[in-house]
Design a protein around this motif. Structure first.
Motif, PDB file in Angstrom:
ATOM      1  N   ARG A 185      -4.034   5.708   6.414  1.00  0.00           N
ATOM      2  CA  ARG A 185      -2.748   6.208   6.912  1.00  0.00           C
ATOM      3  C   ARG A 185      -2.849   6.623   8.379  1.00  0.00           C
ATOM      4  O   ARG A 185      -1.876   6.522   9.123  1.00  0.00           O
ATOM      5  CB  ARG A 185      -2.255   7.361   6.041  1.00  0.00           C
ATOM      6  CG  ARG A 185      -1.830   6.893   4.656  1.00  0.00           C
ATOM      7  CD  ARG A 185      -1.258   8.003   3.792  1.00  0.00           C
ATOM      8  NE  ARG A 185      -0.974   7.511   2.458  1.00  0.00           N
ATOM      9  CZ  ARG A 185       0.117   6.839   2.102  1.00  0.00           C
ATOM     10  NH1 ARG A 185       1.042   6.587   3.021  1.00  0.00           N
ATOM     11  NH2 ARG A 185       0.297   6.429   0.867  1.00  0.00           N
ATOM     12  N   TYR A 222       0.836  -1.201   0.000  1.00  0.00           N
ATOM     13  CA  TYR A 222       0.000   0.000   0.000  1.00  0.00           C
ATOM     14  C   TYR A 222       0.869   1.249   0.000  1.00  0.00           C
ATOM     15  O   TYR A 222       0.633   2.188  -0.760  1.00  0.00           O
ATOM     16  CB  TYR A 222      -0.946   0.012   1.207  1.00  0.00           C
ATOM     17  CG  TYR A 222      -1.927   1.168   1.116  1.00  0.00           C
ATOM     18  CD1 TYR A 222      -3.126   1.006   0.431  1.00  0.00           C
ATOM     19  CD2 TYR A 222      -1.628   2.407   1.668  1.00  0.00           C
ATOM     20  CE1 TYR A 222      -4.009   2.067   0.303  1.00  0.00           C
ATOM     21  CE2 TYR A 222      -2.506   3.474   1.534  1.00  0.00           C
ATOM     22  CZ  TYR A 222      -3.695   3.298   0.860  1.00  0.00           C
ATOM     23  OH  TYR A 222      -4.559   4.350   0.713  1.00  0.00           O
ATOM     24  N   ASP A 241      -7.532   6.903   1.647  1.00  0.00           N
ATOM     25  CA  ASP A 241      -6.087   7.033   1.855  1.00  0.00           C
ATOM     26  C   ASP A 241      -5.797   7.719   3.190  1.00  0.00           C
ATOM     27  O   ASP A 241      -4.924   7.275   3.949  1.00  0.00           O
ATOM     28  CB  ASP A 241      -5.469   7.822   0.705  1.00  0.00           C
ATOM     29  CG  ASP A 241      -3.958   7.869   0.791  1.00  0.00           C
ATOM     30  OD1 ASP A 241      -3.322   6.800   0.741  1.00  0.00           O
ATOM     31  OD2 ASP A 241      -3.401   8.975   0.935  1.00  0.00           O
ATOM     32  N   THR A 271      -6.347   1.853  -6.162  1.00  0.00           N
ATOM     33  CA  THR A 271      -7.072   2.763  -5.280  1.00  0.00           C
ATOM     34  C   THR A 271      -8.433   2.155  -4.947  1.00  0.00           C
ATOM     35  O   THR A 271      -8.879   1.196  -5.581  1.00  0.00           O
ATOM     36  CB  THR A 271      -7.268   4.125  -5.953  1.00  0.00           C
ATOM     37  OG1 THR A 271      -8.023   3.933  -7.158  1.00  0.00           O
ATOM     38  CG2 THR A 271      -5.926   4.763  -6.293  1.00  0.00           C
TER      39      THR A 271
END
Length: 815
Positions: A604, A520, A600, A527
């Motif tokens: 994260r 990743y 995303d 995506t």
């Protein structure tokens, strides 16, 4: 080597214009130059001009030139006869196809000198005859081989031989043939396309790679464009599939496959106007468009629209009752919908027409084998399993399936029609055949909606399968497919199934791993909005598995931020015919790009510490980074006897990546150290971190059960043993240990189930096993059940004294 020129005149001055020269030009994308040269070549090249017209889709002019060449007995007239036979076959005109093919091979058996082109023409004609006489395929292959033997530079013959082998399901020999051609001509688009077809056939590589290589050699090579369109359609990339198919049709409007792909897209989008337009275009080429309908049916089946596939396949059969392809796709999809009688009839008819079809041969063999399976019925399920596993499996998956149905029905607000058919296979090869017709499928379970097909525990090595979580996963598909009218995209359905596994508890489902985080971080995973690509086209090892996990995280984010109601609304939006961008906008008020950005940021933040401690990767190399280095250093210190220093590093690594549940991770090593030091409480906690993050951790569950028994945590030990049941159910002593522990804890339903499992597994002393079952039933308060077991036992072993005494005791205590 042929020197490429920028125009026809200089080339003609350098090289004699012959059919092979023209064909070579055409194969390298220089069709205009090839046509100019061929047209200037006069009568000797008239058949070659016709061949070029066929490649452009100008079939009427090609037909006229073929007929003229035959009438005038021009050079290559046998090729013209073969060409006419192929054109007639494409149009569904079987009588003319056979007539022209027979003329092409007339006199061949008498011997004589035959040119390489004539031998290729004979092979092509025999291939046409093979549709009605399967033996003719052997004759075709011999003709191609003879052409190659006469002239090893005749690559056309070699490619056609490989094509025929692949058409008759011999991928290894076909691949060898294409490879041999590429050794002589590294950029031959036909051979590169052949490799792409072979990859699509047996799923051993990404077919897109070789298809694009073929297009790099010849940007106008229509079959490669069509293969790309089919692959894009399989990935549910409808716009890309449309673009590729239209590109192919712009080059050759006679490509029925292209119209079939566009028809499939229109049908699945509910666009009746476009569907009728593509059907009309196909009818101009094939008045009885069985190939068009078959293409649509196959595409519908790949998109999990099995009922639609049956409808289209029936139309294909109505169009051409001699089409093996039509009967095959009908039979396969009837089997997927649970119509075992109709499905078998369709496959049998297909195999009678084409006895070389490996898929259909395998399926018929499997259906024969299914007759020996046993069917057990629960309230809402039919469980079909090998006779020697049926009784055992039903004890576990019967209650599991019923509980899962109730859970999903409440959660999704949907009740699939029952009974749901659930098939378990004790050989992975049989499971693979049931799902795709070939052995070698990497999955462990497949859902066709209200038909589930799965590996049984015996189909995989220990540690490869958790059959409880796999069953839970596949049944979740039944609900998401049903609620969306089988229109949910693959990534969302798979993501929800994996998420449902994790939410079921017991450590089930895919979990975070260094491989996932490195891939990743490296940007090699699709995506969120393009996850279908990762599920059907693997560009590096384990991309599919990592994409499954990523999809589950996307759905976890959506559910956590918008609630389960939003998930249901998304599924229902698909049922109304919305595509993903429209569904996301309607339900979540976001675009695909916004979904990508949100995901995303979410991922994260969730995995901030491990992402910082693991380096990015292209997916092909093992992960690196601070976490990996710390673990390697800790293991080295541990091996050197420096336990305290190693433990410090293990703890540090675990703080960086607390979700690491690998059986060789920090928690395992800490548990080993704790056991060695006698700190069993710590060992139990360390082992539990593994078993809550790995659904196949057999050794960790067994170790946790043993440690918890030592510290007096009988309830925790029982839980570990029950988790292990789903991983290695046939290990000696597991059921006895679980039964005794459950009875001691007064968990009688578990104790009774385990005693029944011992009886079902054909123990070395069946009389003793049945007696213990009766005794446990008595303790559990099921007196009637205990009596039934004792009476059955005494029929087999009338002298079993303890059984007699227990039966008397039951009669005395309960008249």
């Amino acid at each position: 080597m042929l020197m490429m020129a920028t125009c026809a005149a200089p080339l003609a001055a350098q090289t004699a214009v012959t059919p092979p020269v023209v064909r070579t030009l055409a194969l390298h994308g220089r069709r205009d130059v090839a046509m100019q040269l061929a047209q200037r070549g006069g009568a000797p090249l008239e058949v070659t001009v016709a061949d070029l017209l066929v490649a452009r889709g100008d079939l009427v002019r090609a037909d006229s030139l073929y007929r003229d060449a035959i009438a005038r007995q021009l050079p290559g007239y046998r090729t013209a006869l073969a060409g006419l036979a192929e054109l007639a076959a494409r149009q569904g005109n079987t009588a003319d196809a056979v007539r022209y093919a027979a003329r092409a091979i007339a006199g061949y058996q008498a011997g004589g000198a035959w040119s390489g082109d004539d031998l290729v023409a004979i092979g092509r004609a025999d291939a046409v005859l093979g549709a009605g006489d399967p033996q003719a395929f052997h004759d075709a292959l011999r003709a191609f081989d003879r052409a190659t033997a006469a002239d090893s530079s005749n690559l056309d013959a070699q490619v056609r031989a490989a094509d025929l082998l692949l058409d008759k399901y011999n991928a290894p020999d076909a691949r060898a043939g294409y490879t041999a051609v590429l050794r002589r001509a590294a950029d031959d688009p036909r051979a590169l396309y052949g490799l792409a077809r072979a990859a699509a056939f047996d799923n051993n590589a990404d077919p897109v790679v070789d298809a694009r290589r073929a297009l790099a050699a010849d940007a106008e090579f229509v079959p490669a464009w069509l293969l790309l369109a089919e692959q894009e359609l399989q990935a549910e990339a409808m716009d890309s599939a449309t673009t590729a198919a239209r590109h192919a049709l712009a080059l050759d409007s006679s490509a029925v496959t292209g119209w079939g792909i566009l028809g499939a897209i229109a049908w699945m989008r509910g666009d009746s106007t476009s569907f009728n337009a593509t059907l009309a275009a196909a009818r101009k080429l094939q008045p009885r468009p069985a190939d068009f309908y078959s293409e649509v049916a196959e595409a519908a089946g790949r998109q999990r629209r099995y009922a639609d596939a049956v409808v289209m396949a029936r139309r294909a059969v109505e169009a051409d009752s001699t089409s093996a392809r039509a009967y095959g796709v009908l039979g396969e999809n009837l089997l997927r919908t649970g119509d075992m009688v109709g499905g078998r009839a369709g496959v049998e008819r297909a195999f009678a027409i084409d006895p070389y079809n490996l898929w259909h041969k395998n399926m018929l063999d499997l259906l024969d084998n299914l007759r020996s399976f046993r069917t057990t019925t629960t309230a809402r399920f039919q469980i079909i399993a090998p006779a020697d596993e049926s009784e055992y499996l039903t004890l576990y998956v019967g209650p599991l399936l019923e509980a899962a149905y109730d859970s999903f029905a409440t959660k999704y607000g949907y009740h699939p029609p029952t009974p749901i058919r659930v098939e378990y296979y004790g050989r992975h090869a049989d499971f693979s055949v049931r799902t795709v017709g070939l052995t070698g499928l990497g999955a462990l379970g497949v859902s066709f909606g209200t038909v589930l097909v799965l590996d049984s525990p015996r189909a995989q090595d220990i540690g490869e399968l958790n059959y409880g979580s796999t069953t839970w996963h596949e049944l979740a598909h039944t609900f998401t497919l049903g609620l969306s009218d089988h229109r949910v995209p693959r990534w969302m359905s798979e993501g929800l199934s994996v998420l449902e596994e994790r939410q079921a508890g017991k450590g089930w489902g895919f979990q975070a791993s260094p491989d996932f985080l490195a891939a990743y971080k490296g940007g090699v995973l699709p995506t969120a909005s393009r996850l279908n690509e990762g599920l059907v086209q693997s560009h590096f090892p384990n991309e599919i598995g990592l994409s499954y996990y990523e999809a589950s995280l996307v759905m976890e984010m959506i559910e956590s931020q918008h609630g389960m109601a939003a998930v249901r609304d998304l599924l229902q939006a698909y049922a109304r015919g919305l595509d993903t961008p429209a569904a996301l906008q309607a339900v979540l008020q976001i675009s695909p790009a916004e979904l990508d950005n949100q995901f995303d940021g979410w991922i994260r933040a969730r995995f901030a510490a491990p992402l910082a401690a693991i380096d990015s990767s292209d997916g092909r190399r093992p992960p690196t980074g601070r976490f990996i280095d710390m673990m390697a250093h800790a293991i080295a210190l541990d091996s050197a006897g420096q336990r305290d220093s190693a433990a410090t590093l293990y703890r540090g690594a675990e703080s960086l990546f607390p979700d690491d549940g690998s059986e060789d991770g920090a928690a395992w090593h800490l548990a080993e150290q704790a056991r060695a030091a006698g700190d069993l409480q710590a060992a139990a906690a360390d082992l539990h971190r593994i078993t809550m993050h790995s659904e196949t951790a057999h050794e960790a569950n067994a170790a946790e059960a043993a440690v918890r028994l030592q510290i007096g945590d009988s309830a925790g030990a029982l839980q570990a043993l029950e988790r292990d049941q789903w991983i290695d159910p046939y290990q000696p002593g597991l059921h006895l240990k679980t039964a005794e522990l459950a009875e001691a804890l007064h968990k009688y339903p578990i104790a009774v189930r385990e005693r029944r499992a011992i009886v079902a597994n054909v123990p070395s002393d069946p009389a003793e096993a049945r007696y213990q079952l009766a005794r446990t039933l008595k303790v559990a308060g099921d007196i009637a059940g205990a009596r039934r077991e004792l009476l059955a036992l005494l029929e087999q072993a009338p002298g079993f004294e303890r059984a007699q005494l227990l039966l008397l005791d039951l009669q005395d205590g309960h008249p």
